[in-house]
Design a protein around this motif. Structure first.
Motif, PDB file in Angstrom:
ATOM      1  N   TYR A   1       0.847  -1.195   0.000  1.00  0.00           N
ATOM      2  CA  TYR A   1       0.000   0.000   0.000  1.00  0.00           C
ATOM      3  C   TYR A   1       0.878   1.239   0.000  1.00  0.00           C
ATOM      4  CZ  TYR A   1      -4.199   2.745   1.247  1.00  0.00           C
ATOM      5  OH  TYR A   1      -5.266   3.610   1.244  1.00  0.00           O
ATOM      6  N   ASN A   2       0.450   2.257  -0.700  1.00  0.00           N
ATOM      7  CA  ASN A   2       1.131   3.559  -0.719  1.00  0.00           C
ATOM      8  C   ASN A   2       2.446   3.562  -1.491  1.00  0.00           C
ATOM      9  OD1 ASN A   2      -0.565   5.423   0.428  1.00  0.00           O
ATOM     10  ND2 ASN A   2       0.056   4.972   2.527  1.00  0.00           N
ATOM     11  N   ASP A   3       2.758   2.489  -2.209  1.00  0.00           N
ATOM     12  CA  ASP A   3       3.987   2.458  -3.013  1.00  0.00           C
ATOM     13  C   ASP A   3       3.611   2.674  -4.484  1.00  0.00           C
ATOM     14  OD1 ASP A   3       6.401   2.007  -4.256  1.00  0.00           O
ATOM     15  OD2 ASP A   3       6.927   0.279  -3.009  1.00  0.00           O
TER      16      ASP A   3
ATOM     17  N   ALA B   1      -7.153   3.054   3.993  1.00  0.00           N
ATOM     18  CA  ALA B   1      -7.135   1.661   4.450  1.00  0.00           C
ATOM     19  C   ALA B   1      -7.570   1.598   5.910  1.00  0.00           C
ATOM     20  CB  ALA B   1      -5.748   1.073   4.261  1.00  0.00           C
ATOM     21  N   GLY B   2      -8.590   0.789   6.175  1.00  0.00           N
ATOM     22  CA  GLY B   2      -9.127   0.722   7.536  1.00  0.00           C
ATOM     23  C   GLY B   2      -9.090  -0.665   8.131  1.00  0.00           C
ATOM     24  N   ASN B   3      -8.383  -1.577   7.462  1.00  0.00           N
ATOM     25  CA  ASN B   3      -8.356  -2.952   7.955  1.00  0.00           C
ATOM     26  C   ASN B   3      -6.956  -3.418   8.334  1.00  0.00           C
ATOM     27  OD1 ASN B   3     -11.194  -4.216   7.827  1.00  0.00           O
ATOM     28  ND2 ASN B   3     -11.051  -3.107   5.897  1.00  0.00           N
ATOM     29  N   MET B   4      -6.031  -2.450   8.473  1.00  0.00           N
ATOM     30  CA  MET B   4      -4.714  -2.737   9.072  1.00  0.00           C
ATOM     31  C   MET B   4      -4.468  -1.666  10.130  1.00  0.00           C
ATOM     32  SD  MET B   4      -2.162  -1.633   5.947  1.00  0.00           S
ATOM     33  CE  MET B   4      -2.817  -0.928   4.419  1.00  0.00           C
ATOM     34  N   GLY B   5      -5.513  -1.398  10.932  1.00  0.00           N
ATOM     35  CA  GLY B   5      -5.543  -0.151  11.670  1.00  0.00           C
ATOM     36  C   GLY B   5      -6.021   0.867  10.657  1.00  0.00           C
ATOM     37  N   LEU B   6      -5.564   2.105  10.760  1.00  0.00           N
ATOM     38  CA  LEU B   6      -6.035   3.114   9.809  1.00  0.00           C
ATOM     39  C   LEU B   6      -4.826   3.721   9.110  1.00  0.00           C
ATOM     40  CD1 LEU B   6      -6.835   6.333   9.258  1.00  0.00           C
ATOM     41  CD2 LEU B   6      -8.517   4.575   8.754  1.00  0.00           C
TER      42      LEU B   6
ATOM     43  N   PRO C   1      -3.955   6.276   5.926  1.00  0.00           N
ATOM     44  CA  PRO C   1      -4.409   7.137   4.826  1.00  0.00           C
ATOM     45  C   PRO C   1      -3.501   6.974   3.605  1.00  0.00           C
ATOM     46  CG  PRO C   1      -3.781   8.435   6.802  1.00  0.00           C
ATOM     47  CD  PRO C   1      -3.294   7.037   7.001  1.00  0.00           C
ATOM     48  N   PRO C   2      -4.016   7.299   2.430  1.00  0.00           N
ATOM     49  CA  PRO C   2      -3.176   7.241   1.238  1.00  0.00           C
ATOM     50  C   PRO C   2      -2.184   8.394   1.245  1.00  0.00           C
ATOM     51  CG  PRO C   2      -5.305   8.203   0.703  1.00  0.00           C
ATOM     52  CD  PRO C   2      -5.372   7.810   2.155  1.00  0.00           C
ATOM     53  N   VAL C   3      -0.925   8.145   0.834  1.00  0.00           N
ATOM     54  CA  VAL C   3       0.026   9.260   0.717  1.00  0.00           C
ATOM     55  C   VAL C   3      -0.303  10.018  -0.567  1.00  0.00           C
ATOM     56  CG1 VAL C   3       1.857   8.092   2.011  1.00  0.00           C
ATOM     57  CG2 VAL C   3       1.775   7.855  -0.483  1.00  0.00           C
ATOM     58  N   PRO C   4       0.018  11.318  -0.603  1.00  0.00           N
ATOM     59  CA  PRO C   4      -0.278  12.098  -1.813  1.00  0.00           C
ATOM     60  C   PRO C   4       0.338  11.420  -3.047  1.00  0.00           C
ATOM     61  CG  PRO C   4       0.465  13.538  -0.031  1.00  0.00           C
ATOM     62  CD  PRO C   4       0.650  12.135   0.451  1.00  0.00           C
ATOM     63  N   GLY C   5      -0.455  11.315  -4.092  1.00  0.00           N
ATOM     64  CA  GLY C   5       0.043  10.733  -5.328  1.00  0.00           C
ATOM     65  C   GLY C   5      -0.295   9.262  -5.514  1.00  0.00           C
ATOM     66  N   PHE C   6      -0.590   8.558  -4.419  1.00  0.00           N
ATOM     67  CA  PHE C   6      -0.839   7.116  -4.538  1.00  0.00           C
ATOM     68  C   PHE C   6      -2.119   6.840  -5.327  1.00  0.00           C
ATOM     69  CE2 PHE C   6      -2.624   3.137  -2.518  1.00  0.00           C
ATOM     70  CZ  PHE C   6      -1.790   2.254  -3.200  1.00  0.00           C
ATOM     71  N   LEU C   7      -3.235   7.406  -4.854  1.00  0.00           N
ATOM     72  CA  LEU C   7      -4.512   7.154  -5.543  1.00  0.00           C
ATOM     73  C   LEU C   7      -4.478   7.743  -6.957  1.00  0.00           C
ATOM     74  CD1 LEU C   7      -7.007   7.866  -2.602  1.00  0.00           C
ATOM     75  CD2 LEU C   7      -6.201   5.638  -3.406  1.00  0.00           C
ATOM     76  N   GLU C   8      -3.801   8.878  -7.099  1.00  0.00           N
ATOM     77  CA  GLU C   8      -3.691   9.520  -8.424  1.00  0.00           C
ATOM     78  C   GLU C   8      -2.978   8.591  -9.409  1.00  0.00           C
ATOM     79  OE1 GLU C   8      -3.083  10.904  -5.508  1.00  0.00           O
ATOM     80  OE2 GLU C   8      -4.139  12.821  -5.422  1.00  0.00           O
ATOM     81  N   THR C   9      -1.923   7.929  -8.928  1.00  0.00           N
ATOM     82  CA  THR C   9      -1.189   6.996  -9.801  1.00  0.00           C
ATOM     83  C   THR C   9      -2.071   5.807 -10.178  1.00  0.00           C
ATOM     84  OG1 THR C   9       0.857   7.657  -8.712  1.00  0.00           O
ATOM     85  CG2 THR C   9       0.935   5.626 -10.011  1.00  0.00           C
TER      86      THR C   9
ATOM     87  N   THR D   1       3.589   1.829  18.174  1.00  0.00           N
ATOM     88  CA  THR D   1       4.893   1.747  17.523  1.00  0.00           C
ATOM     89  C   THR D   1       5.488   3.147  17.492  1.00  0.00           C
ATOM     90  OG1 THR D   1       6.055   1.168  15.476  1.00  0.00           O
ATOM     91  CG2 THR D   1       3.844   2.072  15.226  1.00  0.00           C
ATOM     92  N   ASP D   2       6.805   3.240  17.279  1.00  0.00           N
ATOM     93  CA  ASP D   2       7.406   4.575  17.245  1.00  0.00           C
ATOM     94  C   ASP D   2       7.699   5.025  15.820  1.00  0.00           C
ATOM     95  OD1 ASP D   2       9.398   2.814  16.767  1.00  0.00           O
ATOM     96  OD2 ASP D   2      10.595   3.303  18.548  1.00  0.00           O
ATOM     97  N   ARG D   3       7.223   4.260  14.841  1.00  0.00           N
ATOM     98  CA  ARG D   3       7.445   4.770  13.483  1.00  0.00           C
ATOM     99  C   ARG D   3       6.131   5.144  12.802  1.00  0.00           C
ATOM    100  NH1 ARG D   3       8.922   0.318   8.884  1.00  0.00           N
ATOM    101  NH2 ARG D   3      10.039  -1.024  10.315  1.00  0.00           N
ATOM    102  N   PRO D   4       6.185   6.085  11.877  1.00  0.00           N
ATOM    103  CA  PRO D   4       4.963   6.447  11.158  1.00  0.00           C
ATOM    104  C   PRO D   4       4.422   5.231  10.403  1.00  0.00           C
ATOM    105  CG  PRO D   4       6.837   7.837  10.478  1.00  0.00           C
ATOM    106  CD  PRO D   4       7.372   6.787  11.378  1.00  0.00           C
ATOM    107  N   VAL D   5       3.114   5.077  10.352  1.00  0.00           N
ATOM    108  CA  VAL D   5       2.525   3.899   9.719  1.00  0.00           C
ATOM    109  C   VAL D   5       1.934   4.274   8.367  1.00  0.00           C
ATOM    110  CG1 VAL D   5       0.828   2.058   9.939  1.00  0.00           C
ATOM    111  CG2 VAL D   5       2.087   2.825  11.960  1.00  0.00           C
ATOM    112  N   LYS D   6       2.608   3.833   7.309  1.00  0.00           N
ATOM    113  CA  LYS D   6       2.160   4.143   5.952  1.00  0.00           C
ATOM    114  C   LYS D   6       1.763   2.914   5.170  1.00  0.00           C
ATOM    115  CE  LYS D   6       4.521   8.488   5.447  1.00  0.00           C
ATOM    116  NZ  LYS D   6       5.707   9.181   4.987  1.00  0.00           N
TER     117      LYS D   6
END
Ligand SMILES: *Cc1c(COP(=O)(O)O)cnc(C)c1O
Length: 431
Positions: A184-186, A210-215, A217-225, A363-368
């Motif tokens: 996701y988001n790649d 995405a709401g089924n791995m926790g929550l 959001p799409p990073v900018p550009g992902f859905l556009e791609t 967790t201590d890292r951003p979740v993307k």
């Protein structure tokens, strides 16, 4: 101390009769080391279990209860409709009304077909995409959940993630061979795959938030791609808005991000707490569905009048002016309060939020993406869950599920929840 005697007795009986004692796996609470509460009733933001314990509810039946429980307008609509009978297997006016409401709410949807669950909606949308394109392969994304149809049980979220199973026995390899699951988001990875094999891809299906791995959001550009490449290669873009539809905005995530998919799936809120799903999209595609076209899909109870009435009543309430503003305000209050509580107690967590959907990751890292979500401390989450429950806060019993705020949550509910979380964080950091 709360006691759970009746719930325990019921669960013991249930386990003898129903696999795992539950009719949907995550409810069994295995990953958090508890057994399920049996719910006696619910009103507004409050659940009451079989032993008479009360909880502030952040599960909301896993998404549908955006108005809170037992909303008077929804209950009245159900009662009134009930008097006409329960099912006819023939068209009723209420189906047309709900279809009109969906089509008005979501501009990319010109025609819509009602089904009975989100699973059915996603499964039918993919069949339609395959039928329309004459191609077999679909692309999905790791940690997204699109219901339990065979095609989707590859690197799936929700219960599949919670139970840590790769896929499922019983799903033929031949079916899975036609499903590609990407991170996701790649956007770059996705673009490369499309450039290589785009002409074989029937559909790209995604949870736009995405709401089924926790929550997540799409990073900018992902859905556009996704939109750009599917158009380029003639693949259909399917937004699975079963969770996000009417939740993150009245017109769903596609309204929020200004992207029109070819097909959309709905469920949860659209049924107002009754079993409803729906899939829809551009006329040229939806006209391929039987009996207008050759792609078969049917349902004995589809468009059930009582379910339609609950959906109509729910949408009628939530489209009133100011509804989403209030929901946003109360949800922001909760997110900020939890962040503050974490800061006060040196607790590391990552909070993602889009409107009234939230992911609180230990967790201590951003979740993307799913890999980030999986860095969460699951043992600590389990302890957090149990301690919150003991304090009367009912959270989803898994790190990989979203937290839902409803319009029935009061500022008092939110401040009680934050206070409970702060005391739990403090206990956990002392352990
Ligand atoms: C809940 C959900 C589904 C499945 O819906 P059911 O009604 O449980 O079959 C599908 N897709 C998404 C995004 C969901 O959140």
């Amino acid at each position: 101390m709360k006691t759970y005697r009746k719930s325990s007795e019921l669960f013991a009986r249930a386990k003898e009769l129903i696999p795992g004692g539950v009719n949907s796996p995550v409810r069994a609470c295995r990953s958090v080391g508890t057994t399920p509460l049996f719910i006696e009733k619910a009103a507004g933001s409050i659940l009451t279990d079989a032993d008479g314990n009360h909880y502030i509810d952040y599960v909301g039946s896993w998404g549908p209860m955006i108005l809170g429980h037992s909303h008077p307008a929804v209950i009245r609509a159900i009662e009134d409709t009930l008097k006409r009978g329960t099912s006819f297997g023939a068209p009723v006016d209420l189906e047309v009304t709900l279809a009109e409401m969906i089509v008005h709410a979501v501009p990319s949807v010109e025609k819509v077909r009602m089904v009975n669950s989100g699973t059915e909606a996603a499964m039918s949308a993919v069949r339609l995409a395959r039928g329309v394109t004459g191609r077999d392969v679909i692309i999905k994304f790791d940690g997204c959940y699109h219901g339990h149809a065979d095609t989707f049980l590859v690197a799936a979220g929700s219960g599949v993630a919670t139970l840590n199973i790769a896929g499922s026995p019983g799903v033929p390899d031949a079916v899975i061979a036609h499903t590609l699951s990407l991170p996701y988001n790649d956007a770059e990875r996705f673009a490369r795959v499309m450039e290589k094999s785009g002409e074989t891809i029937a559909a790209v299906i995604v949870e736009p938030v995405a709401g089924n791995m926790g929550l997540v959001p799409p990073v900018p550009g992902f859905l556009e791609t996704l939109r750009e490449k599917t158009l380029k290669y003639g693949s259909l873009l399917i937004f699975d808005e079963v969770m996000t539809g009417f939740r993150v905005a009245y017109g769903g995530a596609q309204e929020l991000f200004h992207i029109g998919p070819d097909l959309s799936c709905f469920g949860k809120i659209v049924g107002g707490g009754l079993p409803v799903g729906a899939y829809g999209g551009r006329k040229e595609f939806m006209s391929q569905v039987a009996p207008e076209g050759p792609v078969y899909q049917a349902g004995t109870l589809s468009g059930n009048p009582i379910a339609m009435a609950a959906g109509i009543a729910t949408l009628t309430e939530i489209r009133k002016p100011g509804f989403y503003d209030r929901l946003e305000q109360i949800s922001a209050l909760l997110a900020h309060g939890l962040e503050q509580a974490a800061a006060n107690t040196n607790t590391r967590l990552a909070i993602n939020r889009v409107g009234s959907m939230m992911g609180v990751f230990l967790t201590d890292r951003p979740v993307k993406n799913f890999d980030d979500a999986k860095t969460s401390n699951l043992e600590k989450f389990a302890a957090y869950y149990r301690k919150m429950l003991e304090r009367g806060i009912y959270l989803a019993p898994s790190q990989f599920e979203a937290t839902f705020v409803s319009a029935a949550h009061s500022e008092r509910d939110i401040s009680d929840t934050i206070a409970a979380a702060e005391s739990v964080f403090r206990e956990l950091s002392a352990e």
